[in-house]
Design a protein around this motif. Structure first.
Motif, short mmCIF file in Angstrom:
data_model
loop_
_atom_site.label_atom_id
_atom_site.label_comp_id
_atom_site.label_asym_id
_atom_site.label_seq_id
_atom_site.Cartn_x
_atom_site.Cartn_y
_atom_site.Cartn_z
N LEU A 25 46.71 -8.77 6.12
CA LEU A 25 46.05 -9.80 6.31
C LEU A 25 46.30 -10.93 5.00
O LEU A 25 46.04 -11.93 4.99
CB LEU A 25 45.38 -10.37 6.93
N SER A 26 46.33 -10.17 4.05
CA SER A 26 45.85 -10.38 2.07
C SER A 26 47.23 -11.35 2.29
O SER A 26 47.01 -12.45 1.04
CB SER A 26 45.64 -9.19 1.49
N TRP A 27 48.37 -10.94 3.13
CA TRP A 27 49.16 -12.72 2.21
C TRP A 27 48.99 -13.39 3.12
O TRP A 27 49.50 -14.69 2.26
CB TRP A 27 50.89 -11.97 2.28
N ASP A 28 48.01 -14.04 4.12
CA ASP A 28 48.31 -14.82 4.82
C ASP A 28 46.79 -15.32 4.66
O ASP A 28 46.59 -16.32 4.38
CB ASP A 28 48.73 -15.31 6.31
N ILE A 29 46.14 -14.61 4.34
CA ILE A 29 44.51 -14.89 4.72
C ILE A 29 43.53 -15.62 3.22
O ILE A 29 43.60 -13.79 2.37
CB ILE A 29 43.83 -14.02 5.68
N ASP A 30 43.48 -16.09 2.87
CA ASP A 30 42.31 -15.84 1.37
C ASP A 30 40.48 -16.12 2.39
O ASP A 30 39.92 -16.74 2.60
CB ASP A 30 42.18 -17.79 0.98
N PHE A 31 39.46 -14.85 2.16
CA PHE A 31 39.06 -14.10 2.42
C PHE A 31 37.75 -15.26 1.88
O PHE A 31 37.03 -14.64 2.89
CB PHE A 31 38.78 -12.64 2.18
N THR A 84 45.28 -13.64 -2.78
CA THR A 84 44.45 -13.26 -3.84
C THR A 84 44.41 -12.21 -4.04
O THR A 84 45.36 -10.91 -3.55
CB THR A 84 43.29 -13.21 -3.52
N PRO A 85 44.25 -11.69 -6.08
CA PRO A 85 44.20 -10.80 -6.51
C PRO A 85 42.92 -9.61 -6.11
O PRO A 85 43.05 -8.29 -6.65
CB PRO A 85 44.99 -10.59 -7.68
N VAL A 86 42.53 -9.81 -5.28
CA VAL A 86 41.27 -9.39 -5.40
C VAL A 86 39.98 -9.28 -4.39
O VAL A 86 40.69 -10.17 -3.39
CB VAL A 86 39.59 -9.40 -6.62
N LYS A 87 39.24 -8.13 -3.71
CA LYS A 87 38.86 -7.84 -2.21
C LYS A 87 37.93 -8.67 -2.26
O LYS A 87 36.48 -8.59 -3.63
CB LYS A 87 39.04 -6.80 -1.98
N TYR A 138 38.22 -16.03 -9.91
CA TYR A 138 37.63 -15.52 -8.78
C TYR A 138 36.40 -14.34 -9.16
O TYR A 138 36.53 -13.47 -9.85
CB TYR A 138 38.63 -14.10 -7.90
N ALA A 139 35.08 -15.43 -8.44
CA ALA A 139 34.04 -14.23 -8.85
C ALA A 139 34.21 -12.87 -8.08
O ALA A 139 34.21 -12.90 -6.90
CB ALA A 139 32.36 -15.10 -8.91
#
Length: 446
Positions: free
Chosen positions: A197-203, A273-276, A303-304
């Motif tokens: 889902l990381s293409w559509d959702i910023d967690f 986003t480039p990180v989880k 991104y912290a």
């Protein structure tokens, strides 16, 4: 962890440990608490062999599990920095025998590397000669080495793995992670969902309390013990800010991927986003720099994230720069198609494979979050250039690229509707997808 050999057979005399009981009790309590936390969040205990033995009746695999009362059994748990050679030496195995064992194991294809906490059981005869080794890398990955007349022979034990399909439905109260942990699942499933889902959702910014998630996923078991997750077959996220649904499908070309209800790939030009599991600590635009305290335009998004968190390439491209500067710390620049470049700053270290000029794929790990250069704490600074000018990464267009067509699209739409029906009707888990949708099922075998 440590092993428990008692080689000399010298047991403490009655009462001799009495003064140490409080210390031992404290250690046991700490160990128990750690164990509960570890099992809760990892789900599968590292005591693989013990658990597999416990299911021996279900598995019907037996000879290597049957206890030989003529042999002395000693167990070792792998620690950080261990190699098989130094473990054998530690267990008192002769160097010549050790060499034979290592040679025998080297003939096995796909043998897993030693991991911290893995269990290795040694069996010695009355003359302290090693007769057998059982290495449990996981519930289903068990390797044996046995002494034969011709020398030591290694083989992998065949352990049946049972696959079930489960439907998981939950509501977010605090975070996606907490929701799945509270439902009895593990972080490994959350990792899969973030990848999908990381293409559509910023967690960090898109999730809201009350958002609902439904997942159809394959689970694998050894006996009655959960082993691992298989393929996520479908996921639906219905949220206040964003809603997305995708099902896994294998087309005629044999390539599998996740597609929405119209057959459009969930994968896009750029990741969101480039990180989880991060939060945005600073956005694009004018700000007072946290180190220099000067008003200056911030040409990216911070991104912290914890030190060591993997950093993904935002899209396919070529490594343009890799280096260090006093301001940026360890940094990487990637050139992409259509005039885009992305910059990743303050890395703690680079991925070992990364070099200038090499091609990377979207979601390849290129480095790890750090606080090098001018930084007040661990974070990733992401910069994006378009045709030579920095732009706000959060406004980067993420266009869908691949779309199914022809017979693939017709088959997929039928399959998607059937999977959605499973979620809507709350099928009781576990169930057999092939039994429900034999003609259109394309699940996790590909």
């Amino acid at each position: 962890m440590s092993w428990n050999s008692n080689k000399g057979g010298n047991l403490p005399k009655p009462g001799s440990c009495r003064r140490r009981i409080p210390v031992k009790l404290i250690l046991v309590m700490i160990g128990a608490l750690f164990g509960l936390f570890y099992i809760k969040h990892r789900h599968v205990s590292r005591h693989h062999l013990s658990e597999t033995k416990r299911h021996a009746n279900d598995l019907e695999i037996p000879l290597w599990m049957r206890k030989d009362t003529a042999l002395r059994e000693e167990t070792y748990f792998v620690k950080k920095g261990d190699t098989l050679e130094n473990i054998l030496l530690y267990m008192g195995v002769d160097k010549n025998v050790s060499s034979q064992i290592i040679d025998a194991l080297s003939t096995l294809k796909g043998m897993k590397h030693l991991d911290i906490g893995d269990e290795i059981t040694f069996y010695f005869d009355n003359n302290d000669l090693l007769q057998k080794i059982v290495y449990a890398a996981s519930l289903a990955d068990v390797y044996c080495v046995e002494k034969k007349d011709s020398g030591y022979v290694a083989y992998k034990v065949h352990i049946p793995v049972r696959r079930e399909t489960a439907l998981i439905k939950l509501e977010i109260k605090t975070s996606l992670y907490d929701a799945f942990i509270d439902a009895g699942e593990t972080p490994l499933l959350v990792d899969q969902l973030v990848d999908i889902l990381s293409w559509d959702i910023d967690f960090y910014s898109d999730l809201r309390k009350g958002d609902k998630v439904s997942v159809i996923v394959e689970k694998e078991f050894v006996g009655s013990e959960f082993f691992r997750y298989g393929r996520v077959l479908m996921v639906e996220y219905n949220g206040e800010v964003v809603s997305v649904a995708g099902a896994y499908f294998v087309g005629k070309d044999g390539v599998g991927g996740y597609y929405d209800s119209e057959g459009r790939s969930l994968a896009k030009n750029f990741l969101k986003t480039p990180v989880k599991f991060t939060r945005i600590s600073s956005g694009f635009g004018m700000r007072v720099h946290p180190v220099t305290h000067m008003l200056k335009k911030h040409l990216g998004t911070d991104y912290a994230a914890p030190v060591g968190a993997p950093v993904w390439a935002m899209a396919d491209g070529v490594i343009l720069q890799k280096g260090y500067s006093r301001t940026n710390g360890n940094y990487i620049a990637i050139r992409h198609r259509n005039g885009y470049e992305t910059y990743y700053l303050h890395l703690s270290r680079f991925h070992p494979s990364v070099s200038v000029g090499m091609r990377v794929r979207q979601k390849d790990i290129i480095g790890y979050v750090g606080a090098t250069g001018l930084a007040t704490g661990p974070h990733l600074h992401l910069g994006v250039k378009y045709r030579g000018e920095f732009i706000d990464p959060l406004k980067l267009k993420k266009v869908k690229e691949e779309v199914l067509g022809g017979d693939d699209l017709l088959k997929f739409k039928k399959y998607f509707d059937e999977m959605h029906l499973v979620i809507s009707l709350d099928y009781e888990s576990p169930f057999d997808m092939r039994g429900l949708f034999l003609d259109s099922y394309s699940g996790g075998d590909a």
